[in-house]
Structures are given as C-alpha cells and as structure tokens.
Design a protein around this motif. Structure first.
Motif, PDB file in Angstrom:
ATOM      1  N   SER A  99       0.816  -1.221   0.000  1.00  0.00           N
ATOM      2  CA  SER A  99       0.000   0.000   0.000  1.00  0.00           C
ATOM      3  C   SER A  99       0.846   1.267   0.000  1.00  0.00           C
ATOM      4  O   SER A  99       0.348   2.356  -0.274  1.00  0.00           O
ATOM      5  CB  SER A  99      -0.930   0.012   1.216  1.00  0.00           C
ATOM      6  N   LEU A 100       2.144   1.125   0.316  1.00  0.00           N
ATOM      7  CA  LEU A 100       3.014   2.292   0.396  1.00  0.00           C
ATOM      8  C   LEU A 100       3.254   2.933  -0.965  1.00  0.00           C
ATOM      9  O   LEU A 100       3.706   4.067  -1.065  1.00  0.00           O
ATOM     10  CB  LEU A 100       4.362   1.905   1.020  1.00  0.00           C
ATOM     11  N   CYS A 116       4.915   8.152   0.927  1.00  0.00           N
ATOM     12  CA  CYS A 116       5.028   7.644   2.295  1.00  0.00           C
ATOM     13  C   CYS A 116       5.914   6.402   2.306  1.00  0.00           C
ATOM     14  O   CYS A 116       5.831   5.567   1.406  1.00  0.00           O
ATOM     15  CB  CYS A 116       3.649   7.295   2.856  1.00  0.00           C
ATOM     16  N   LYS A 117       6.743   6.293   3.327  1.00  0.00           N
ATOM     17  CA  LYS A 117       7.657   5.153   3.417  1.00  0.00           C
ATOM     18  C   LYS A 117       7.236   4.131   4.463  1.00  0.00           C
ATOM     19  O   LYS A 117       7.815   3.052   4.544  1.00  0.00           O
ATOM     20  CB  LYS A 117       9.078   5.649   3.714  1.00  0.00           C
ATOM     21  N   THR A 118       6.262   4.484   5.283  1.00  0.00           N
ATOM     22  CA  THR A 118       5.766   3.539   6.287  1.00  0.00           C
ATOM     23  C   THR A 118       4.244   3.587   6.322  1.00  0.00           C
ATOM     24  O   THR A 118       3.626   4.559   5.863  1.00  0.00           O
ATOM     25  CB  THR A 118       6.301   3.859   7.704  1.00  0.00           C
ATOM     26  N   VAL A 119       3.645   2.553   6.890  1.00  0.00           N
ATOM     27  CA  VAL A 119       2.188   2.498   7.023  1.00  0.00           C
ATOM     28  C   VAL A 119       1.704   3.621   7.940  1.00  0.00           C
ATOM     29  O   VAL A 119       0.655   4.237   7.702  1.00  0.00           O
ATOM     30  CB  VAL A 119       1.748   1.120   7.563  1.00  0.00           C
ATOM     31  N   THR A 298       5.584   5.924  15.611  1.00  0.00           N
ATOM     32  CA  THR A 298       6.457   5.225  16.552  1.00  0.00           C
ATOM     33  C   THR A 298       7.851   5.037  15.953  1.00  0.00           C
ATOM     34  O   THR A 298       8.128   5.479  14.836  1.00  0.00           O
ATOM     35  CB  THR A 298       5.879   3.841  16.900  1.00  0.00           C
ATOM     36  N   ALA A 299       8.705   4.337  16.701  1.00  0.00           N
ATOM     37  CA  ALA A 299      10.067   4.066  16.230  1.00  0.00           C
ATOM     38  C   ALA A 299      10.054   3.323  14.902  1.00  0.00           C
ATOM     39  O   ALA A 299      10.976   3.466  14.093  1.00  0.00           O
ATOM     40  CB  ALA A 299      10.835   3.259  17.285  1.00  0.00           C
ATOM     41  N   LYS A 300       8.996   2.537  14.650  1.00  0.00           N
ATOM     42  CA  LYS A 300       8.918   1.792  13.384  1.00  0.00           C
ATOM     43  C   LYS A 300       8.776   2.724  12.183  1.00  0.00           C
ATOM     44  O   LYS A 300       9.062   2.340  11.058  1.00  0.00           O
ATOM     45  CB  LYS A 300       7.729   0.824  13.423  1.00  0.00           C
ATOM     46  N   ASP A 301       8.304   3.957  12.428  1.00  0.00           N
ATOM     47  CA  ASP A 301       8.091   4.901  11.335  1.00  0.00           C
ATOM     48  C   ASP A 301       9.305   5.786  11.061  1.00  0.00           C
ATOM     49  O   ASP A 301       9.241   6.683  10.212  1.00  0.00           O
ATOM     50  CB  ASP A 301       6.882   5.792  11.641  1.00  0.00           C
TER      51      ASP A 301
END
Length: 348
Positions: A99-100, A116-119, A298-301
């Motif tokens: 979806s990115l 966008c690079k993250t969900v 979050t850190a995941k982003d």
C-alpha cells in the motif's frame, strides 16, 4: 519444535533490475535480512533462495515478495526499508507493505516524487486529507514536519488554500531568546530552519523567495499568532511539545474559514521546565472529536538511518525502566512502615 525445522523457499524477482534493487549495493540488503532473521540467502539467476528454520524463512519470503512489488513501482530499497518490512512481517502485516506505493504526496521543485515510506506515515497523510485538525505525535525522524509541509505545498499548488503559515515556539532547550545576538528574526531563524529547508526543497529557492516576499508563505514564532484569525490557510505548528496549555488553546482557536491545521511534536523532548505540555493536554482532550485526528507515529516509522530506530528504542526501554523504578520507590516506604507497625504490634 516445528518452527526449528530446516526449510527452503525461493522468491522470483522476475528481472535483473528488480533483483539489483532488492539486493542493494554489494548485497547489503540481503545480508541484513539474513542476519536479522537468522537465515541464509543465495542468488540463483533472478531468484533468491532462503534456507533456515521455518519461521525465519517464511518471514524472509514474505518480506522479499513484498519488496518485489515495491521494486515493480520503481521504489528505492535500502536497509532502513528492509528493517521496516521485517518489522511488519513479524507483526503479520506484510501485506500492508504494497500500500506504500499508493499515491504521491507531493513533487519537489526538481521533480522528485514524495511518497510515504511507512504504514504509519500513510495513515498520517490520509488523516490530513480527511480532517481539519491533525496532531502528528512521534519521535525524531518519522517525517512529521516534512510530510506536513509537503501536504501544505500540495494544497497551495492545487489552490485549496491561499496561504501557508508555519510556526513553532521560539524558546527551546532552556535557551532564552533575549540572550541571543541580533534582532527578533535573527534570534528566531535558527529554530525555524527545518521549515525553511523543507519549503525551499518543495518550491525551489526562487519561487520560495517570491512567495515569501508577497506574503503567501509566512514563517513566524508562535507569539505572532495571538489575536489573529487565520482563514483560507494551511497552518503548521511544529515542536508543539514545547507549547503551554494556554499557548496551544490560543493557537487552535486562531483557525478561520477554509483553513486546515497540522500540529506536530515529540512528547519525549519537552523543554518547559516542569510546566505541563500543551500538546500532551490537547491530544488527551481532543482525541475523538469530529474533524480532529491524533496520529501517533512510533520508532517503526523512523525513515532515517536504521540506527536511529535502535537509538529511539533504547531510550524508550530506559524510560520504561525509570518509570518502574520510580513506582517501586513510591511503594517501598509504605511497605516498610507497614512492616514496622507489624513488628511494634508483635512487641507489644
């Protein structure tokens, strides 16, 4: 024990170009995947062969299959993106990676497409499109401010708004502006530099200068917002964790007809000398209000160097330890008093 069984899976990238994108320079992406999941990766023609325990190989195959879809869209794939895809796969969300590639947020003056690079980033951008006020809360490197500026520029170019206003608190990290050299603009400019840089990248230096000159772009300290009504504008408040409750209320009530607001900040970097943060208060009381969205990244982003993600996680773990320690220190005296009373009772 079943998860420890050795297994093999093969992912077909279908072309040398896509294979090269996925492998990275000197196969650094594949080596990173192998290390993270404890598997062995081989290249066989345009296919990637994974060997190892069933769980690791299964996750690796999911990640590589998702990256093939990203490569189909011409997306750049580096260790940071690889690390993020591995995180999603571990959470059972590998299917969300594709979806990115949906939609372009904006196009820079040099023609580069911003996606966008993250969900989490995609949810943030979608929230800005659908809501009048959006709070983007998260650690450094998650693209909160940059994406907000991209959305502001996109709205301005499509004539959805007539003006872009960017503001942030002028005092940070305990530094008082009165002790800095120069006039007010010279004092404030260093704090607003990230906003200037993002705007110049999106518009180009010449167009940016013209828009600034005619007042279509305004970059100013938060104090300048008092007493104004901001209509037909895209307004961004950056570093909002350093606003007080009163400042935040003042800012939010400046909104006029046809305007949109984005408020960004990192609640782990509050420099208010013990005062309550207006960002924390606002997100608590306004979350769920119609027309307002609170997006927590979050850190995941984090889309900077993969090490930044690990640094943020280390600080989060340390903060959790400190919180647990403080809780235990609060309960310990009461426990000691109780034991002391019990001992006295037995003595009597």
């Amino acid at each position: 024990m079943a998860n420890n069984e050795r297994t093999i899976e093969v992912v077909d990238t279908k072309s040398v170009d896509k294979l090269a994108r996925i492998l990275g320079a000197f196969d650094e992406n594949l080596n990173f995947l192998s290390k993270e999941l404890g598997v062995i990766g081989y290249v066989e023609g345009v296919k990637i062969r994974l060997e190892g325990d069933r769980e690791g190989v299964s996750l690796g195959a999911q990640v590589l299959s998702a990256l093939v879809r990203l490569a189909d869209e011409g997306e750049e794939i580096d260790k940071g993106r690889m690390a993020y895809c591995i995180e999603l796969a571990r959470e059972g969300r590998a299917d969300e990676i594709a979806s990115l590639t949906d939609g372009v947020v904006a196009i820079t003056a040099r023609g580069k497409q911003i996606k966008c690079k993250t969900v989490g980033q995609k949810a943030y951008v979608d929230a800005i499109k659908k809501n009048t006020v959006v709070f983007g809360v998260g650690p450094a490197g998650t693209g909160k401010t940059y994406l907000a500026v991209c959305m502001a520029v996109s709205a301005f170019k499509s004539k959805q708004t007539e003006k872009i206003i960017l503001t942030r608190p002028a005092v940070e990290a305990g530094e008082k502006l009165g002790f800095l050299p120069g006039d007010l603009h010279e004092k404030v400019d260093p704090y607003l530099r990230p906003l200037y840089d993002a705007l110049q990248e999106m518009f180009g230096l010449e167009t940016y200068a013209k828009l600034m000159e005619r007042g279509a772009i305004e970059v100013a300290p938060l104090a300048y917002m008092r007493g104004r009504t901001l209509s037909n504008a895209f307004i961004i408040l950056d570093e909002a964790q350093n606003t007080t409750r009163e400042q935040m209320k003042m800012f939010l009530t400046r909104m006029g007809e046809g305007s949109k607001m984005v408020v960004t900040g990192d609640v782990t970097q509050i420099d208010l000398d013990g005062k309550a943060s207006g960002l924390v208060h606002a997100t608590d009381i306004l979350d769920g209000v119609e027309g307002i969205s609170v997006c927590r990244l979050t850190a995941k982003d984090v889309v900077r160097h993969p090490l930044v993600m690990r640094i943020i996680r280390a600080y989060e773990k340390d903060a959790e330890k400190m919180e647990e320690k403080q809780k235990s220190e609060k309960t310990t005296p009461d426990t000691r008093k109780k034991k002391h009373r019990e001992t006295n009772a037995e003595g009597e």
